[in-house]
Design a protein around this motif. Sequence first.
Motif, PDB file in Angstrom:
ATOM      1  N   ASP A   1     -18.521  34.734  -6.365  1.00 11.88           N
ATOM      2  CA  ASP A   1     -17.064  34.688  -6.435  1.00 11.88           C
ATOM      3  C   ASP A   1     -16.552  36.056  -6.821  1.00 11.88           C
ATOM      4  O   ASP A   1     -17.120  36.703  -7.705  1.00 11.88           O
ATOM      5  CB  ASP A   1     -16.610  33.691  -7.514  1.00 11.88           C
ATOM      6  CG  ASP A   1     -16.784  32.259  -7.043  1.00 11.88           C
ATOM      7  OD1 ASP A   1     -16.618  32.041  -5.825  1.00 11.88           O
ATOM      8  OD2 ASP A   1     -17.105  31.398  -7.874  1.00 11.88           O
ATOM      9  N   ILE A   2     -15.490  36.501  -6.176  1.00 10.84           N
ATOM     10  CA  ILE A   2     -14.875  37.763  -6.564  1.00 10.84           C
ATOM     11  C   ILE A   2     -13.399  37.506  -6.783  1.00 10.84           C
ATOM     12  O   ILE A   2     -12.722  36.942  -5.916  1.00 10.84           O
ATOM     13  CB  ILE A   2     -15.071  38.849  -5.491  1.00 10.84           C
ATOM     14  CG1 ILE A   2     -16.576  39.069  -5.246  1.00 10.84           C
ATOM     15  CG2 ILE A   2     -14.410  40.155  -5.912  1.00 10.84           C
ATOM     16  CD1 ILE A   2     -16.890  40.123  -4.226  1.00 10.84           C
ATOM     17  N   GLY A   3     -12.899  37.884  -7.984  1.00 11.81           N
ATOM     18  CA  GLY A   3     -11.493  37.678  -8.298  1.00 11.81           C
ATOM     19  C   GLY A   3     -10.652  38.850  -7.849  1.00 11.81           C
ATOM     20  O   GLY A   3     -11.172  39.916  -7.514  1.00 11.81           O
ATOM     21  N   HIS A   4      -9.340  38.678  -7.864  1.00 11.79           N
ATOM     22  CA  HIS A   4      -8.419  39.763  -7.534  1.00 11.79           C
ATOM     23  C   HIS A   4      -8.704  40.967  -8.411  1.00 11.79           C
ATOM     24  O   HIS A   4      -8.850  40.832  -9.634  1.00 11.79           O
ATOM     25  CB  HIS A   4      -6.968  39.313  -7.756  1.00 11.79           C
ATOM     26  CG  HIS A   4      -6.474  38.399  -6.695  1.00 11.79           C
ATOM     27  ND1 HIS A   4      -6.039  38.860  -5.478  1.00 11.79           N
ATOM     28  CD2 HIS A   4      -6.368  37.051  -6.659  1.00 11.79           C
ATOM     29  CE1 HIS A   4      -5.669  37.835  -4.739  1.00 11.79           C
ATOM     30  NE2 HIS A   4      -5.864  36.716  -5.428  1.00 11.79           N
ATOM     31  N   GLY A   5      -8.791  42.127  -7.824  1.00 12.34           N
ATOM     32  CA  GLY A   5      -8.953  43.353  -8.592  1.00 12.34           C
ATOM     33  C   GLY A   5     -10.321  43.538  -9.212  1.00 12.34           C
ATOM     34  O   GLY A   5     -10.548  44.478  -9.953  1.00 12.34           O
ATOM     35  N   GLU A   6     -11.247  42.652  -8.887  1.00  7.96           N
ATOM     36  CA  GLU A   6     -12.574  42.759  -9.482  1.00  7.96           C
ATOM     37  C   GLU A   6     -13.498  43.570  -8.567  1.00  7.96           C
ATOM     38  O   GLU A   6     -13.391  43.501  -7.348  1.00  7.96           O
ATOM     39  CB  GLU A   6     -13.148  41.355  -9.674  1.00  7.96           C
ATOM     40  CG  GLU A   6     -14.313  41.306 -10.622  1.00  7.96           C
ATOM     41  CD  GLU A   6     -14.876  39.887 -10.786  1.00  7.96           C
ATOM     42  OE1 GLU A   6     -15.739  39.708 -11.649  1.00  7.96           O
ATOM     43  OE2 GLU A   6     -14.462  38.978 -10.032  1.00  7.96           O
ATOM     44  N   THR A   7     -14.408  44.347  -9.162  1.00  8.18           N
ATOM     45  CA  THR A   7     -15.373  45.090  -8.356  1.00  8.18           C
ATOM     46  C   THR A   7     -16.770  44.574  -8.668  1.00  8.18           C
ATOM     47  O   THR A   7     -17.229  44.667  -9.800  1.00  8.18           O
ATOM     48  CB  THR A   7     -15.305  46.590  -8.678  1.00  8.18           C
ATOM     49  OG1 THR A   7     -13.989  47.035  -8.422  1.00  8.18           O
ATOM     50  CG2 THR A   7     -16.263  47.369  -7.819  1.00  8.18           C
ATOM     51  N   VAL A   8     -17.406  43.997  -7.650  1.00 14.78           N
ATOM     52  CA  VAL A   8     -18.726  43.424  -7.853  1.00 14.78           C
ATOM     53  C   VAL A   8     -19.747  44.229  -7.064  1.00 14.78           C
ATOM     54  O   VAL A   8     -19.543  44.527  -5.892  1.00 14.78           O
ATOM     55  CB  VAL A   8     -18.753  41.948  -7.399  1.00 14.78           C
ATOM     56  CG1 VAL A   8     -20.161  41.380  -7.502  1.00 14.78           C
ATOM     57  CG2 VAL A   8     -17.786  41.132  -8.227  1.00 14.78           C
ATOM     58  N   GLY A   9     -20.834  44.587  -7.726  1.00  6.12           N
ATOM     59  CA  GLY A   9     -21.897  45.333  -7.050  1.00  6.12           C
ATOM     60  C   GLY A   9     -22.921  44.382  -6.471  1.00  6.12           C
ATOM     61  O   GLY A   9     -23.299  43.401  -7.117  1.00  6.12           O
ATOM     62  N   LEU A  10     -23.336  44.648  -5.248  1.00  5.84           N
ATOM     63  CA  LEU A  10     -24.424  43.876  -4.643  1.00  5.84           C
ATOM     64  C   LEU A  10     -25.579  44.851  -4.502  1.00  5.84           C
ATOM     65  O   LEU A  10     -25.545  45.754  -3.669  1.00  5.84           O
ATOM     66  CB  LEU A  10     -23.972  43.322  -3.285  1.00  5.84           C
ATOM     67  CG  LEU A  10     -25.003  42.570  -2.449  1.00  5.84           C
ATOM     68  CD1 LEU A  10     -25.605  41.431  -3.240  1.00  5.84           C
ATOM     69  CD2 LEU A  10     -24.362  42.027  -1.184  1.00  5.84           C
ATOM     70  N   VAL A  11     -26.587  44.688  -5.339  1.00  6.58           N
ATOM     71  CA  VAL A  11     -27.653  45.685  -5.411  1.00  6.58           C
ATOM     72  C   VAL A  11     -28.935  45.141  -4.817  1.00  6.58           C
ATOM     73  O   VAL A  11     -29.307  43.999  -5.078  1.00  6.58           O
ATOM     74  CB  VAL A  11     -27.913  46.077  -6.883  1.00  6.58           C
ATOM     75  CG1 VAL A  11     -29.080  47.046  -6.975  1.00  6.58           C
ATOM     76  CG2 VAL A  11     -26.681  46.714  -7.472  1.00  6.58           C
ATOM     77  N   GLY A  12     -29.597  45.950  -4.033  1.00 10.04           N
ATOM     78  CA  GLY A  12     -30.893  45.554  -3.510  1.00 10.04           C
ATOM     79  C   GLY A  12     -31.555  46.725  -2.828  1.00 10.04           C
ATOM     80  O   GLY A  12     -30.904  47.708  -2.482  1.00 10.04           O
ATOM     81  N   GLU A  13     -32.861  46.620  -2.640  1.00 11.25           N
ATOM     82  CA  GLU A  13     -33.573  47.672  -1.934  1.00 11.25           C
ATOM     83  C   GLU A  13     -33.513  47.385  -0.440  1.00 11.25           C
ATOM     84  O   GLU A  13     -32.932  46.389  -0.015  1.00 11.25           O
ATOM     85  CB  GLU A  13     -35.019  47.712  -2.436  1.00 11.25           C
ATOM     86  CG  GLU A  13     -35.105  48.014  -3.912  1.00 11.25           C
ATOM     87  CD  GLU A  13     -36.546  48.013  -4.388  1.00 11.25           C
ATOM     88  OE1 GLU A  13     -37.130  49.087  -4.443  1.00 11.25           O
ATOM     89  OE2 GLU A  13     -37.079  46.931  -4.677  1.00 11.25           O
ATOM     90  N   SER A  14     -34.160  48.252   0.355  1.00  6.65           N
ATOM     91  CA  SER A  14     -34.117  48.010   1.796  1.00  6.65           C
ATOM     92  C   SER A  14     -34.818  46.692   2.090  1.00  6.65           C
ATOM     93  O   SER A  14     -35.815  46.354   1.462  1.00  6.65           O
ATOM     94  CB  SER A  14     -34.793  49.166   2.542  1.00  6.65           C
ATOM     95  OG  SER A  14     -36.106  49.324   2.101  1.00  6.65           O
ATOM     96  N   GLY A  15     -34.278  45.950   3.041  1.00 11.87           N
ATOM     97  CA  GLY A  15     -34.868  44.666   3.376  1.00 11.87           C
ATOM     98  C   GLY A  15     -34.448  43.537   2.455  1.00 11.87           C
ATOM     99  O   GLY A  15     -34.911  42.418   2.589  1.00 11.87           O
ATOM    100  N   SER A  16     -33.556  43.822   1.509  1.00  6.70           N
ATOM    101  CA  SER A  16     -33.145  42.759   0.604  1.00  6.70           C
ATOM    102  C   SER A  16     -32.113  41.854   1.271  1.00  6.70           C
ATOM    103  O   SER A  16     -31.905  40.731   0.846  1.00  6.70           O
ATOM    104  CB  SER A  16     -32.543  43.356  -0.669  1.00  6.70           C
ATOM    105  OG  SER A  16     -31.383  44.085  -0.348  1.00  6.70           O
ATOM    106  N   GLY A  17     -31.460  42.350   2.325  1.00  4.50           N
ATOM    107  CA  GLY A  17     -30.454  41.548   3.017  1.00  4.50           C
ATOM    108  C   GLY A  17     -29.037  41.846   2.557  1.00  4.50           C
ATOM    109  O   GLY A  17     -28.103  41.137   2.904  1.00  4.50           O
TER     110      GLY A  17
END
Lengths: 314, 293, 707
Positions: free
Chosen positions: C42-58
């Motif tokens: 879930d991402i709220g208004h004005g929120e910054t969410v990081g999606l972290v993964g290495e190569s091949g993580s999708g």
Amino acid sequence: MAKYILRRLSFLALTLILTSLLVFAVTQFVPGDVARIVLGREAGEEALEAFREKFGLNDPLPVQYLRWLGNFVTGDWGESISTRSDIYPIVMERLRNSLQLAAITLIISVPLATLLGVIAGLNENRLADNLISVASLSVVGLPEFVTGLILIEVFSRRLNLLPANSSVRQGTPFMDALPMLILPAITATLVLLAYIARLTRAGVVEELKKPYVRTAVLKGLPYRTVIVKHVLRNALLPTITIIAISFGWLISGLIVIENVFNYPGLGRLLVFAIDRRDLPLMQAVTMVTVLGFALANLAADLLYAYLNPRIRLD
Amino acid sequence: MTTEISQETILSRTSWLKRLTNGLRILYASPATAVGTTIFILFVLMALFGPMLAPYGFNEQIYTDARQPPSPTHWFGTDNLGRDVFSRVVLGARDILRLSGLGTILAVISGTTFGLVSGYWGGLFDEILMRIFDSLLAMPALLLALLLLGTLGPSENSVLVVILIVYTPIVARVVRSVVLSVKTRAFVEAARLQGESLGRILFREILPSVLPALTVEAALRFSYAIFLVASLGFLGVGVQPPNPNWGLMVSEARQNVSQLPWALYFPAGAIAVVVIGVNLMADGLKRILQAGD
Amino acid sequence: MKWNGRCIISESNNTLLSIRSLTIAYQHGNEWLEAVRDFSLDIGHGETVGLVGESGSGKSTVALAIMRYLGQGGRVVAGEVWLNGRNLLALSPTQMRHIWGRQLSMVPQDPLSSLNPSIRVGEQLAEALRHHMGMGQTTAAQRAVELLEMVRVPDPERVARSYPHQISGGMQQRVMIAMALGTEPQMLVLDEPTTNLDVTTQAAVLDLFRELIQRQNTAVLYVTHNLGVVARICNRVTVLYAGEQVEDAPTADLFRQPLHPYSQGLLDSVPQLGQHKSQASLQGISGHIPALGERPSGCVFAPRCTLAVDECYEKRPSWESLPNGRFVRCHRWAEIASGDISTRHPAQASTPPKPQPQSQPPLLTLDNVQVHFGLGRSLADTLARKPPAKVRAVDGISLTMQQGETIGLVGESGSGKTTLARAIIGLEPRTNGQMTFCQIPLPPTLSERTLETLRHLQYVFQNPEEALNPYLTIGETLRRPFITLLGYNRQQADTAVRHLLQQVKLPPHYADRLPHQLSGGEKQRIAIARAFATNPDLLIADEAVSALDVSVQAAILNLLAELQTERQNALLFISHDLAVVGYLADRIAVMYVGKLMELTETAVLLEPPYHPYTEALLSAVPITNPEVSQEHIRLEGDVPSQTNVPSGCPFHPRCPRYLGDICANQTPPWQTTRQGKQIFCHIPVDELQQIQKPVLREHHASEAHNG
């Protein structure tokens, strides 16, 4: 851009010099004595010597080359050995005919081929693409004389619509000559059509995979705008180069086609010259063709550079 | 220990064999390439065993049977000299495939040599060679071929020389462009840093990377060579009568096409079928070899 | 009570984007393989969410699925993507056209290829404005210039008239940002937007993101592999491994107390600025990410996890919701949270070779080495006698290196660090200057060098994918140096190869493999093995880990350190990453546009005074330690081109401490500080000492990450 034009021109000059050297050199390797071939077996030693003197065959090769090149540039193309007439007017007339045929072919094939290529490319691996691809692959495989003969059989012999023989006489008005031009032009079109369409398709398919297309789509632009404004602008640019390359095919094709239909163009003249081992005529036809091919390529390159900001603004 | 590592040579060979069978399997996976490959194989068989298949000789004139339409005795009919068209088409396969095949092989060998050396060395040699090739390519292929034939005179050897000269620059450019991109790759530089000899770098390090593109180019050249040999035959400047060259047969049959259409259509069809077949195969090869492993 | 408040907010209307159990598959031959499984966010208004993964993580797959742009080979198998109360996955392409740009935008990784090469920048911005904002031609064109100004593009009118290839990479990325934000979308997906940028440019672009996102109250999904970037910009982080979400937590919490063994490993794999191999070796994660078709059925991380028990291999852990707004997918999270178990071992220091004292004869000396080359001249240019455009890649470098010493050479793209390395190794002949190696003059080109020299001077290439011949088996590749440089026979070479493979921790049967059967990390092990085969005195490693995933990178760094301990060789380690260089090196050399700016012992790297460029670099490096705050120094513009090197001090056009004409006109002097640093600058070291504060400062946890 100025730098690009300069580079391109110097490149053209170099190519032409090398080609002329090649054309000149090739004819030096003709086995046997040119004077003997020309004057026949009965000619006496004196006549032979006179012939050699007259045509400068005793001079060192570089001198002969420079004289030959100088004469060519000034329009003095010498005398045909087989017909004993001036080469320049014959070649010019034949050149006009060949250009006429080439022009008609290009006018039909370029827009049509581009259209087919774009349709196939936009529908990659769908029915339209498969139909166009298979059809063009089959046409590419057919030698011009086979397609030409099939067309003669269908449109001339069976349907009796168009003449099978296209030996247009000098001075025939264009509208009268036109029916005779149609079958050769269609034959040449088929060759070019397949070739240009295949390469255009490849260009469109490649372009569609580029990330900037994604950018355009994700901006929310309408599909038409994405295709016409973004994709085709880039995909059609290389078609100019493709068409330039296809001139080579067109010329090769026309040589054969003119012989199928007895059309009085340069190609037929060349085969005639080879038959008679008429060296000056061979040289003249070859040089004119090479020059035309090179100029067409130059024009295409300059147009491409002009339309491509990555080159124009460098 | 040695046994274990010497297996590696065998292993890498089986992997080549595996690649070949895999390649064939993929060639036969798509219907278009399957048709192309089959056609190619059939024509090669025809070229190899032609004399056993053909009921008559290529120049055997049976005056009593002249100008016959196709029949159980003469499957493709006979021409105006009474020659069996089927036999001539079958025997012509050897002629045309030998000339174009041999010419292609010669052009591939010389083009590869020039391309490897010119691409790896670069410098003035490369510059001069490429300008010469450019000027050869500045002539449409058939024009250059005719110019050369006009000089050399019509004969089988001339046709071979023509294919060699016309296609060497094209093959050389393909090879050179791969060499240019490979020679700056880290693995070639690593070999130089390990003090490898020039020969090993060219043939063991670089050449394998050239092979996929070269195979595709060779297949394409082969199909164009067939085309060229037939066209030269048709124009009457290549091999001379009574050779059963399909192009020449078409040209000879033109005079009597309304009476003896079969004498024209069967050799013309043979050309079309073999060229389309090789083209389809080259197209498939291109997809397999240049899409990466 | 605080977490309770958070929860209420995220459950209420504040949620803008809601991803529910998203499962995405890719077609491989006739099979559909799941690339991402059961992804929820879930991402709220004005929120910054990081999606972290290495190569091949999708992670990019998730980003593209949200955008509804998976392409032909990909398919959403299950799940929903709700944006503003509409399920995007149920919309038609026509309906999506109203969402794209207007509500949802994306900034991709590679700006140059993402811009249309034949349309002017201004028009590329304006067309979306006309389409979505109903602006006319002139208004849209004006607004485009304003947008360029907003993203701090200098001379926006000129840039608007330019084509993409005419502006620098940093500017191109700013244009992409302007394009994405121009239509004021509520949701922005950023897919590795700074990965191809230099670290100083990246820092400026990240600042810009933060500012604009706050101003427009845009919600952001920030996809990246770089934890430091996440630390700088995100409120919350979701960690993805092999298509599986393993942990989701507020940024500061994750960095302080990662609960999933993979998150722990990931954090420990990256050296911190100031961390040195002599204090503690990197933890890293053994093994490599499984390929798409080879993912284990239980916990996807189990095969690489040091804490895995039988249950981990058998049963897929569930997505546990923790009371403080965190999520984790691990059978043993409770034990980890309580501190009973941990992947983190007590620090284990390596014992690197002691560099010989400066009094000893040096191993390698460089004296005013220059590498200048003309740009490819055509025959026409040569005939026209045009002077070639000169590239001053390396512009007078002097350096000495001792036996057994490790020097780290750090610089951004265009600094000439790789060219310098290639000049030493002989692949790029120097055009001026002298070099000696083992007190013997070193000729410029490879062909002039003896096999003996080649043997003692070896190189590890940047990209392991290119370093090995794809058509030769590993055995053959490794055998060659023994045969050509050491004169072994085949049998001796084979024995040596087996021994070598063992040293780089690969099984002997790898000798029979071809490179494509190896993972990236394994290939780099082979490349390192090849370089060590002849027992060189000096090994040069050029960006040897930068093409690798961070979890693999740690293992390779450790391997390099270990082998060096064993062989006592000197190492010249080149990288753009100051932290990595600082981890390995005894001394650090900082390069900028062909010149050395600073030469320092690693131990005093973080102490002022610094060269102003080093100072800016230290301030730009993204750091993951929440206890440390960074001085804020940002550079204007981009690294200059090597064809047009600024006069005087090459750094003067961007220098925040620019003195005046003296910097622009005169070559700076080399000054030595009290700690023994050498600094190439006009500003007296005492003055630098006064005006500069330490760039990195430890501080109390509560102050960190409130933005």
